[in-house]
Design an enzyme around this catalytic site. Structure first.
Site, PDB file in Angstrom:
ATOM      1  N   LYS A 199       0.744  -1.120   0.554  1.00 18.62           N
ATOM      2  CA  LYS A 199      -0.098   0.544  -0.720  1.00 18.62           C
ATOM      3  C   LYS A 199       0.720   1.254   0.064  1.00 18.62           C
ATOM      4  O   LYS A 199       0.374   2.566  -0.481  1.00 18.62           O
ATOM      5  CB  LYS A 199      -0.629  -0.234   1.078  1.00 18.62           C
ATOM      6  CG  LYS A 199      -1.889  -1.463   0.768  1.00 18.62           C
ATOM      7  CD  LYS A 199      -3.622  -0.628   2.180  1.00 18.62           C
ATOM      8  CE  LYS A 199      -3.825  -2.540   2.123  1.00 18.62           C
ATOM      9  NZ  LYS A 199      -5.580  -2.239   2.839  1.00 18.62           N
ATOM     10  N   ASP A 225     -10.253   1.939   2.340  1.00 19.68           N
ATOM     11  CA  ASP A 225     -10.515   1.165   4.047  1.00 19.68           C
ATOM     12  C   ASP A 225     -11.435   2.677   4.507  1.00 19.68           C
ATOM     13  O   ASP A 225     -11.790   1.134   5.039  1.00 19.68           O
ATOM     14  CB  ASP A 225      -8.407   0.981   4.569  1.00 19.68           C
ATOM     15  CG  ASP A 225      -8.311   0.087   3.653  1.00 19.68           C
ATOM     16  OD1 ASP A 225      -9.463  -1.000   2.907  1.00 19.68           O
ATOM     17  OD2 ASP A 225      -7.252   0.048   3.756  1.00 19.68           O
TER      18      ASP A 225
HETATM   19  P1  NDP Z   1       0.535  -3.753   9.769  1.00 15.03           P
HETATM   20  O1  NDP Z   1       1.670  -4.811   9.581  1.00 15.03           O
HETATM   21  O2  NDP Z   1       0.956  -2.921   9.148  1.00 15.03           O
HETATM   22  O3  NDP Z   1       0.625  -3.386  11.272  1.00 15.03           O
HETATM   23  C1  NDP Z   1       0.039  -4.378  12.711  1.00 15.03           C
HETATM   24  C2  NDP Z   1      -0.708  -3.801  13.627  1.00 15.03           C
HETATM   25  O4  NDP Z   1      -0.069  -4.449  14.507  1.00 15.03           O
HETATM   26  C3  NDP Z   1       0.813  -2.879  13.962  1.00 15.03           C
HETATM   27  O5  NDP Z   1       0.359  -1.650  14.921  1.00 15.03           O
HETATM   28  C4  NDP Z   1       1.051  -3.838  15.566  1.00 15.03           C
HETATM   29  O6  NDP Z   1       1.671  -3.150  16.355  1.00 15.03           O
HETATM   30  C5  NDP Z   1       0.108  -4.379  15.459  1.00 15.03           C
HETATM   31  N1  NDP Z   1       0.619  -5.595  16.561  1.00 15.03           N
HETATM   32  C6  NDP Z   1       1.112  -6.995  15.536  1.00 15.03           C
HETATM   33  N2  NDP Z   1       1.189  -8.097  16.227  1.00 15.03           N
HETATM   34  C7  NDP Z   1       0.754  -7.814  17.201  1.00 15.03           C
HETATM   35  C8  NDP Z   1       0.245  -8.670  18.390  1.00 15.03           C
HETATM   36  N3  NDP Z   1       1.263  -9.796  19.117  1.00 15.03           N
HETATM   37  N4  NDP Z   1       0.178  -7.428  19.986  1.00 15.03           N
HETATM   38  C9  NDP Z   1      -0.340  -6.574  19.906  1.00 15.03           C
HETATM   39  N5  NDP Z   1      -0.381  -5.804  18.589  1.00 15.03           N
HETATM   40  C10 NDP Z   1      -0.043  -6.352  17.505  1.00 15.03           C
HETATM   41  O7  NDP Z   1      -0.816  -4.704   9.131  1.00 15.03           O
HETATM   42  P2  NDP Z   1      -2.145  -3.809   8.612  1.00 15.03           P
HETATM   43  O8  NDP Z   1      -2.347  -2.389   9.631  1.00 15.03           O
HETATM   44  O9  NDP Z   1      -1.869  -3.184   7.487  1.00 15.03           O
HETATM   45  O10 NDP Z   1      -3.164  -4.681   9.553  1.00 15.03           O
HETATM   46  C11 NDP Z   1      -3.823  -4.644  10.277  1.00 15.03           C
HETATM   47  C12 NDP Z   1      -5.022  -6.044   9.890  1.00 15.03           C
HETATM   48  O11 NDP Z   1      -6.350  -5.032   9.433  1.00 15.03           O
HETATM   49  C13 NDP Z   1      -4.649  -7.100   9.530  1.00 15.03           C
HETATM   50  O12 NDP Z   1      -5.278  -8.426  10.214  1.00 15.03           O
HETATM   51  C14 NDP Z   1      -5.229  -6.591   7.985  1.00 15.03           C
HETATM   52  O13 NDP Z   1      -5.690  -8.595   7.466  1.00 15.03           O
HETATM   53  C15 NDP Z   1      -6.465  -6.396   8.514  1.00 15.03           C
HETATM   54  N6  NDP Z   1      -7.357  -5.491   7.557  1.00 15.03           N
HETATM   55  C16 NDP Z   1      -8.430  -6.044   7.078  1.00 15.03           C
HETATM   56  C17 NDP Z   1      -9.201  -5.160   6.142  1.00 15.03           C
HETATM   57  C18 NDP Z   1     -10.866  -5.222   5.634  1.00 15.03           C
HETATM   58  O14 NDP Z   1     -10.864  -4.896   4.339  1.00 15.03           O
HETATM   59  N7  NDP Z   1     -11.239  -5.766   7.128  1.00 15.03           N
HETATM   60  C19 NDP Z   1      -8.893  -4.037   5.674  1.00 15.03           C
HETATM   61  C20 NDP Z   1      -7.052  -3.323   6.221  1.00 15.03           C
HETATM   62  C21 NDP Z   1      -6.514  -4.438   7.243  1.00 15.03           C
HETATM   63  P3  NDP Z   1       3.425  -2.417  16.226  1.00 15.03           P
HETATM   64  O15 NDP Z   1       3.736  -1.012  15.854  1.00 15.03           O
HETATM   65  O16 NDP Z   1       4.261  -3.173  17.613  1.00 15.03           O
HETATM   66  O17 NDP Z   1       3.958  -4.029  15.677  1.00 15.03           O
END
Ligand code: NDP
Length: 281
Positions: free
Chosen positions: A72, A108
């Protein structure tokens, strides 16, 4: 008429991985419903290869792309002209190939807000909203959430600095602040949105038990065959509704479809089909 003229317009989603994507199915349903002649495929792109793959697709006559994890931000750089919401988000999930150039947008946020406010009739104005996560999805939905004028929006993230940084980036759009999970003690919210990827490991971020207000709602951007870990958490903590992200998935696709075709498809029947078919994450 030549064969080229008869070929349906070409669209695709690019990501890595991509085999799981429901977008080809959703757009095929939209096309059938609105009698639009188009084909939509899923294309696996290797990390680092996004711009070249998008260029090849465009050169072959492609009309537009959806872009998913991890491209993205690459798409944001690749676009010639960005919508205000995409510019803000720093992420593009929809590219529109036009003769004048490549337009980039992010659907989104609209997808999430429409699912909540239209499909589920849950107004966001004056609500206390907690957004979990500060990754690409959180950035994408923030401008649309703040446009609904919530009473407050708190971003909580495992890496607190990222939440603080996001809050600073968006604080001219509304009442938004950032913190780590530990700082949520003693606080309560009407709506908790999970935009972390913790659910991939069937986990939920560490939240205080009383963080969801009475009559509160939960919304997980993730979805799956079974209720996600966060949807289960919401049910266990008394949420009036604990929803997964299937509605958002279909709504963001509908907004992409409208940008490409100038027609807004009906989303409810498509959401129903996806639910019957048990969506895979
Ligand atoms: P990113 O990889 O950009 O961000 C992941 C986020 O999750 C970060 O804030 C990270 O924290 C946090 N994180 C990861 N593992 C953990 C954990 N074990 N405990 C707490 N926090 C955690 O991913 P995206 O933002 O792109 O996607 C996030 C979710 O949203 C995904 O599951 C994706 O499938 C979903 N999504 C759904 C959409 C829909 O249309 N329904 C559209 C877009 C996304 P840190 O910064 O500390 O690493």
């Amino acid at each position: 008429m030549s064969l080229t003229e008869l070929k349906p317009d070409q669209y695709a989603v690019m990501g890595h991985p991509i085999a799981h994507s429901q977008s080809p199915r959703i757009h095929a349903l939209f096309a059938a419903q609105t009698h639009q002649s188009l084909e939509y495929q899923a294309i696996l792109v290797e990390p680092g290869g996004f711009a070249a793959a998008a260029q090849t697709f465009r050169a072959s006559g492609g009309k537009g792309l959806n872009v998913t994890i991890p491209f993205k931000q690459d798409a944001w750089v690749y676009a010639d002209l960005l919508s205000a919401r995409a510019e803000r988000a720093g992420a593009v999930n929809t590219l529109i190939f036009e003769t004048g150039g490549i337009r980039g947008d992010n659907t989104d946020g609209v997808g999430l807000v429409r699912d909540l406010t239209v499909n589920h009739r849950y107004p966001l104005a004056e609500k206390r909203i907690l957004l979990l996560g500060a990754g690409g999805a959180a950035r994408g939905v923030l401008p649309s959430l703040l446009a609904e004028r919530p009473a407050q929006l708190v971003i909580a993230n495992r890496t607190a600095e990222k939440a603080l940084g996001l809050a600073l980036r968006f604080n001219d759009l509304g009442r938004v602040s950032g913190c780590g999970f530990a700082e949520l003690a003693e606080r309560q919210f009407d709506l908790i949105i999970n935009a972390t990827s913790a659910g991939l490991g069937d986990a939920v971020p560490p939240l205080p038990d009383a963080v969801l207000a009475v009559e509160g709602w939960c919304y997980d951007l993730m979805y799956g065959r079974e209720p996600t870990a966060f949807v289960r958490w919401g049910r266990e903590h008394g949420a009036v509704q604990s929803l997964d992200g299937v509605g958002m998935l279909v709504e963001q696709a509908a907004e992409s479809f409208r940008l490409w075709r100038g027609v807004s498809p009906e989303t409810k029947p498509v959401i129903a089909v996806l639910r019957e078919g048990c969506v895979t994450p």
